[in-house]
Design a protein around this motif. Structure first.
Motif, PDB file in Angstrom:
ATOM      1  N   LEU A 132      -0.689   7.065   9.050  1.00  0.00           N
ATOM      2  CA  LEU A 132      -0.600   6.252   7.841  1.00  0.00           C
ATOM      3  C   LEU A 132       0.166   6.966   6.733  1.00  0.00           C
ATOM      4  O   LEU A 132       0.909   6.348   5.971  1.00  0.00           O
ATOM      5  CB  LEU A 132      -2.006   5.904   7.339  1.00  0.00           C
ATOM      6  CG  LEU A 132      -2.810   4.913   8.174  1.00  0.00           C
ATOM      7  CD1 LEU A 132      -4.226   4.796   7.620  1.00  0.00           C
ATOM      8  CD2 LEU A 132      -2.138   3.548   8.206  1.00  0.00           C
ATOM      9  N   ALA A 133      -0.032   8.289   6.622  1.00  0.00           N
ATOM     10  CA  ALA A 133       0.580   9.058   5.534  1.00  0.00           C
ATOM     11  C   ALA A 133       1.914   9.670   5.920  1.00  0.00           C
ATOM     12  O   ALA A 133       2.494  10.425   5.134  1.00  0.00           O
ATOM     13  CB  ALA A 133      -0.374  10.159   5.080  1.00  0.00           C
ATOM     14  N   ASP A 134       2.402   9.355   7.133  1.00  0.00           N
ATOM     15  CA  ASP A 134       3.631   9.991   7.629  1.00  0.00           C
ATOM     16  C   ASP A 134       3.516  11.511   7.542  1.00  0.00           C
ATOM     17  O   ASP A 134       4.438  12.216   7.117  1.00  0.00           O
ATOM     18  CB  ASP A 134       4.860   9.518   6.835  1.00  0.00           C
ATOM     19  CG  ASP A 134       5.149   8.039   7.044  1.00  0.00           C
ATOM     20  OD1 ASP A 134       4.908   7.543   8.160  1.00  0.00           O
ATOM     21  OD2 ASP A 134       5.586   7.374   6.086  1.00  0.00           O
ATOM     22  N   ALA A 135       2.337  12.000   7.909  1.00  0.00           N
ATOM     23  CA  ALA A 135       2.049  13.439   7.838  1.00  0.00           C
ATOM     24  C   ALA A 135       1.618  13.938   9.216  1.00  0.00           C
ATOM     25  O   ALA A 135       0.507  14.418   9.403  1.00  0.00           O
ATOM     26  CB  ALA A 135       0.967  13.708   6.802  1.00  0.00           C
ATOM     27  N   LYS A 136       2.503  13.760  10.192  1.00  0.00           N
ATOM     28  CA  LYS A 136       2.190  14.166  11.552  1.00  0.00           C
ATOM     29  C   LYS A 136       1.922  15.668  11.622  1.00  0.00           C
ATOM     30  O   LYS A 136       2.655  16.477  11.048  1.00  0.00           O
ATOM     31  CB  LYS A 136       3.343  13.797  12.482  1.00  0.00           C
ATOM     32  CG  LYS A 136       3.052  14.085  13.954  1.00  0.00           C
ATOM     33  CD  LYS A 136       4.227  13.680  14.834  1.00  0.00           C
ATOM     34  CE  LYS A 136       3.925  13.989  16.295  1.00  0.00           C
ATOM     35  NZ  LYS A 136       5.072  13.623  17.169  1.00  0.00           N
ATOM     36  N   ASP A 137       0.861  16.015  12.326  1.00  0.00           N
ATOM     37  CA  ASP A 137       0.481  17.427  12.522  1.00  0.00           C
ATOM     38  C   ASP A 137       0.232  18.145  11.202  1.00  0.00           C
ATOM     39  O   ASP A 137       0.515  19.343  11.065  1.00  0.00           O
ATOM     40  CB  ASP A 137       1.550  18.177  13.313  1.00  0.00           C
ATOM     41  CG  ASP A 137       1.784  17.587  14.697  1.00  0.00           C
ATOM     42  OD1 ASP A 137       0.819  17.038  15.258  1.00  0.00           O
ATOM     43  OD2 ASP A 137       2.922  17.654  15.201  1.00  0.00           O
ATOM     44  N   ASP A 154       0.845  -1.196   0.000  1.00  0.00           N
ATOM     45  CA  ASP A 154       0.000   0.000   0.000  1.00  0.00           C
ATOM     46  C   ASP A 154       0.877   1.241   0.000  1.00  0.00           C
ATOM     47  O   ASP A 154       1.910   1.277   0.691  1.00  0.00           O
ATOM     48  CB  ASP A 154      -0.902   0.049   1.240  1.00  0.00           C
ATOM     49  CG  ASP A 154      -1.999  -1.003   1.196  1.00  0.00           C
ATOM     50  OD1 ASP A 154      -2.122  -1.670   0.158  1.00  0.00           O
ATOM     51  OD2 ASP A 154      -2.713  -1.167   2.202  1.00  0.00           O
ATOM     52  N   HIS A 155       0.476   2.215  -0.771  1.00  0.00           N
ATOM     53  CA  HIS A 155       1.163   3.501  -0.746  1.00  0.00           C
ATOM     54  C   HIS A 155       0.110   4.561  -0.432  1.00  0.00           C
ATOM     55  O   HIS A 155      -0.854   4.719  -1.174  1.00  0.00           O
ATOM     56  CB  HIS A 155       1.835   3.796  -2.084  1.00  0.00           C
ATOM     57  CG  HIS A 155       2.962   4.767  -1.966  1.00  0.00           C
ATOM     58  ND1 HIS A 155       4.291   4.379  -1.908  1.00  0.00           N
ATOM     59  CD2 HIS A 155       2.974   6.110  -1.869  1.00  0.00           C
ATOM     60  CE1 HIS A 155       5.060   5.439  -1.779  1.00  0.00           C
ATOM     61  NE2 HIS A 155       4.284   6.512  -1.768  1.00  0.00           N
ATOM     62  N   VAL A 156       0.289   5.267   0.676  1.00  0.00           N
ATOM     63  CA  VAL A 156      -0.674   6.267   1.131  1.00  0.00           C
ATOM     64  C   VAL A 156      -0.148   7.646   0.766  1.00  0.00           C
ATOM     65  O   VAL A 156       0.939   8.049   1.210  1.00  0.00           O
ATOM     66  CB  VAL A 156      -0.918   6.172   2.649  1.00  0.00           C
ATOM     67  CG1 VAL A 156      -1.962   7.195   3.083  1.00  0.00           C
ATOM     68  CG2 VAL A 156      -1.377   4.765   3.024  1.00  0.00           C
ATOM     69  N   LEU A 157      -0.907   8.359  -0.043  1.00  0.00           N
ATOM     70  CA  LEU A 157      -0.473   9.665  -0.551  1.00  0.00           C
ATOM     71  C   LEU A 157      -1.404  10.767  -0.077  1.00  0.00           C
ATOM     72  O   LEU A 157      -2.628  10.584  -0.017  1.00  0.00           O
ATOM     73  CB  LEU A 157      -0.467   9.655  -2.079  1.00  0.00           C
ATOM     74  CG  LEU A 157       0.345   8.541  -2.747  1.00  0.00           C
ATOM     75  CD1 LEU A 157      -0.045   8.432  -4.212  1.00  0.00           C
ATOM     76  CD2 LEU A 157       1.815   8.826  -2.603  1.00  0.00           C
ATOM     77  N   VAL A 158      -0.827  11.897   0.251  1.00  0.00           N
ATOM     78  CA  VAL A 158      -1.630  13.071   0.571  1.00  0.00           C
ATOM     79  C   VAL A 158      -2.208  13.628  -0.723  1.00  0.00           C
ATOM     80  O   VAL A 158      -1.484  13.806  -1.707  1.00  0.00           O
ATOM     81  CB  VAL A 158      -0.782  14.144   1.286  1.00  0.00           C
ATOM     82  CG1 VAL A 158      -1.596  15.412   1.507  1.00  0.00           C
ATOM     83  CG2 VAL A 158      -0.260  13.602   2.614  1.00  0.00           C
ATOM     84  N   GLN A 159      -3.517  13.885  -0.741  1.00  0.00           N
ATOM     85  CA  GLN A 159      -4.150  14.383  -1.951  1.00  0.00           C
ATOM     86  C   GLN A 159      -3.490  15.678  -2.400  1.00  0.00           C
ATOM     87  O   GLN A 159      -3.412  16.648  -1.652  1.00  0.00           O
ATOM     88  CB  GLN A 159      -5.650  14.647  -1.698  1.00  0.00           C
ATOM     89  CG  GLN A 159      -6.482  13.388  -1.611  1.00  0.00           C
ATOM     90  CD  GLN A 159      -6.877  12.892  -2.981  1.00  0.00           C
ATOM     91  OE1 GLN A 159      -6.370  13.366  -3.989  1.00  0.00           O
ATOM     92  NE2 GLN A 159      -7.768  11.924  -3.024  1.00  0.00           N
ATOM     93  N   GLY A 160      -3.006  15.686  -3.634  1.00  0.00           N
ATOM     94  CA  GLY A 160      -2.420  16.897  -4.193  1.00  0.00           C
ATOM     95  C   GLY A 160      -1.022  17.189  -3.711  1.00  0.00           C
ATOM     96  O   GLY A 160      -0.424  18.181  -4.109  1.00  0.00           O
ATOM     97  N   GLN A 215      -0.103  18.510  -1.188  1.00  0.00           N
ATOM     98  CA  GLN A 215      -0.048  19.797  -0.512  1.00  0.00           C
ATOM     99  C   GLN A 215      -0.703  19.668   0.856  1.00  0.00           C
ATOM    100  O   GLN A 215      -1.772  19.091   0.989  1.00  0.00           O
ATOM    101  CB  GLN A 215      -0.789  20.876  -1.321  1.00  0.00           C
ATOM    102  CG  GLN A 215      -0.229  21.103  -2.714  1.00  0.00           C
ATOM    103  CD  GLN A 215       1.042  21.937  -2.698  1.00  0.00           C
ATOM    104  OE1 GLN A 215       1.472  22.421  -1.668  1.00  0.00           O
ATOM    105  NE2 GLN A 215       1.652  22.097  -3.861  1.00  0.00           N
ATOM    106  N   SER A 216      -0.061  20.184   1.887  1.00  0.00           N
ATOM    107  CA  SER A 216      -0.627  20.100   3.234  1.00  0.00           C
ATOM    108  C   SER A 216      -0.273  21.345   4.022  1.00  0.00           C
ATOM    109  O   SER A 216       0.654  22.086   3.687  1.00  0.00           O
ATOM    110  CB  SER A 216      -0.124  18.844   3.959  1.00  0.00           C
ATOM    111  OG  SER A 216       1.286  18.870   4.076  1.00  0.00           O
ATOM    112  N   LEU A 217      -1.030  21.558   5.073  1.00  0.00           N
ATOM    113  CA  LEU A 217      -0.816  22.684   5.980  1.00  0.00           C
ATOM    114  C   LEU A 217      -0.520  22.152   7.368  1.00  0.00           C
ATOM    115  O   LEU A 217      -0.968  21.052   7.739  1.00  0.00           O
ATOM    116  CB  LEU A 217      -2.075  23.568   6.047  1.00  0.00           C
ATOM    117  CG  LEU A 217      -2.513  24.286   4.771  1.00  0.00           C
ATOM    118  CD1 LEU A 217      -3.959  24.773   4.926  1.00  0.00           C
ATOM    119  CD2 LEU A 217      -1.595  25.461   4.471  1.00  0.00           C
TER     120      LEU A 217
END
Length: 490
Positions: A269-274, A96-102, A104-106
């Motif tokens: 899951l997305a390694d996108a803490k905070d 599985d590869h979990v990607l942030v949509q676009g 782009q994140s804040l």
């Protein structure tokens, strides 16, 4: 005396009264139908936007588009690695590869900063993800020497040796399936805001405020049906199992995501803490949305603010076409018919006054002043207008009921570029679940609701039509002199 004379004259001129009333009725009925259809267009558009935004959401905040210059750092693209084992050919592998949509994140601290702006009642962040799952197996090839039968050897397959001279490899290869679905990380402490609120829990329950980091999930009904999932089952995302606690059904259009998870779990899951991709904002006053948007854009740098009005401007398809016809052509047609009806009513009333020269001249000779004669003519015209109003309201309600009964289906297409920040992964949309739904075509049924405001408008038009007609006739009657009547009697 006024009402007695009025009643007698209306009885005597029933045909003329019916003609004037019918003309006004057609114009008023058309106004009611156009107004009700326009109102129906607005409600249909609200349903479309509701499925994108969620209930109570006035605007969304996403990261502003970043232009990548040549040679600059580019976002990481998904990479999949599999073992090419010499032994165990035919063993299924998946990742599985979990990607942030676009991409782009804040920072989630931006949520608090947005919530502190003047005019903001509430703000909540969410993380929109796309999960790409690749699964399948490698099959080893079979080496066959020229002129000899095939023999299993470990050559030609994954990890095998190069075939010897005079032979060839037959068969073998890889068969992999690529499947993707959307995941939305929701702040379970704010259940009243965000895209999940546009769906209804039809089985099980929704998240509890205490489940901020629990391994639980809510699944969209369409996705659950496709994957044969039920409440109590488990789904695995990137090796983590989540228990399904509820099934959600979108109230209108497509669901915002296939799978809903607590925000912290989605970030892990997305390694996108905070991190968040979308901030959903509710304003304290719906009339101040533009000023709130300006305040956020001014004080929170690096963001793009998209209001429901901005999304509404991107609506296309038959819904947009029908809306343009109702608000544009329909409105002008209604105005043209009304003006024509008013003019015809005025001319007919004025013509009727010309035929009543003897009558009004005699009344003046008997002591009626010009104001009283004018008032009598205006009174008759207003009654004609009210008759036309009653008939017009009946016709208009019938027309609106017919539209609602037929309920024609309209299509709405929304461009995903409003407030976006570039293309998402695997052709996905940008900026959160709202952008994903925006890339799809939605179907809505058209209705034509008639409100009290529309009925009040019809009554006002009826009175106005009578006054316009009365003004024509009254002006003509006020100019009559008793001598004209005596001259005609002679």
């Amino acid at each position: 005396m006024f009402f007695t004379y009025l009643r007698r004259e209306l009885r005597r001129r029933r045909k003329a009264a019916l003609v004037v009333a019918s003309g006004l009725a057609l114009g008023i009925a058309l106004v009611i139908v156009v107004s009700s259809v326009s109102s129906g267009m607005g409600k249909a558009q609200e349903k479309v936007l509701q499925s994108l935004y969620g209930l109570g959401t006035d605007m969304t905040v996403t990261k502003a588009m970043e232009t990548s210059e040549e040679g600059g750092e580019r976002p990481e693209r998904p990479r999949f690695s599999f073992d090419a084992r010499a032994e165990g050919s035919g063993e299924e592998q998946s990742t599985d590869h979990v990607l942030v949509q676009g991409f782009q994140s804040l920072a989630d601290s931006t949520v608090d900063k947005v919530g502190e702006q003047s005019g903001v009642a509430d703000a909540v962040g969410g993380l929109s993800l796309q999960v790409v799952k690749v699964s399948g197996e490698f099959t080893r090839g079979r080496f066959q020497q020229d002129g000899q039968g095939g023999q299993d050897g470990g050559q030609g397959g994954p990890g095998g040796a190069e075939p010897s001279e005079g032979g060839r490899v037959q068969g073998g290869g890889a068969d992999f399936d690529v499947n993707s679905y959307s995941v939305y990380g929701t702040d379970v402490t704010e259940p009243e805001l965000g895209p999940l609120t546009s769906s209804r829990i039809t089985d099980g329950r929704t998240f509890k405020a205490s489940e901020t980091d629990a391994k639980v999930a809510v699944v969209d009904s369409a996705h659950a049906k496709e994957k044969e999932l039920e409440t109590g089952d488990t789904v695995t995302v990137k090796g983590t199992k989540f228990k399904i606690i509820g099934i959600a059904t979108a109230e209108s259009g497509d669901a915002a995501a296939d799978l809903y998870l607590p925000l912290k779990q989605a970030q892990t899951l997305a390694d996108a803490k905070d991190k968040v991709t979308t901030i959903y904002v509710r304003a304290t006053d719906s009339q101040q949305i533009d000023s709130v948007k300006s305040a956020i854009q001014k004080n929170v740098s690096g963001t793009t603010v998209t209001t429901s009005a901005d999304l509404a401007d991107t609506v296309s398809g038959s819904l947009s076409t029908a809306s343009s016809l109702a608000t544009g052509v329909g409105t002008w047609l209604s105005v043209a018919v009304l003006v024509t009806a008013f003019l015809v009513a005025g001319l007919l009333t004025s013509s009727a006054v010309s035929r009543r020269v003897r009558e009004f001249g005699t009344l003046k000779a008997l002591g009626w002043n010009s104001g009283r004669v004018t008032g009598q003519v205006v009174g008759e015209a207003v009654v004609h207008g009210l008759m036309g109003g009653v008939l017009g309201i009946a016709l208009g309600l019938a027309g609106a009921y017919a539209v609602t009964a037929i309920s024609p289906t309209l299509q709405a297409e929304l461009g995903g570029g409003a407030g976006g920040s570039g293309g998402g992964p695997v052709g996905g949309p940008v900026g959160g679940p709202g952008r994903e739904a925006a890339a799809k075509t939605l179907e809505v049924a058209l209705t034509a609701p008639v409100g009290l405001t529309t009925v009040a408008l019809a009554v006002g038009l009826a009175v106005a039509g009578g006054l316009v007609a009365g003004a024509f006739g009254g002006w003509r009657a006020s100019r009559l002199r008793p001598a004209d009547a005596l001259r005609r009697v002679a």
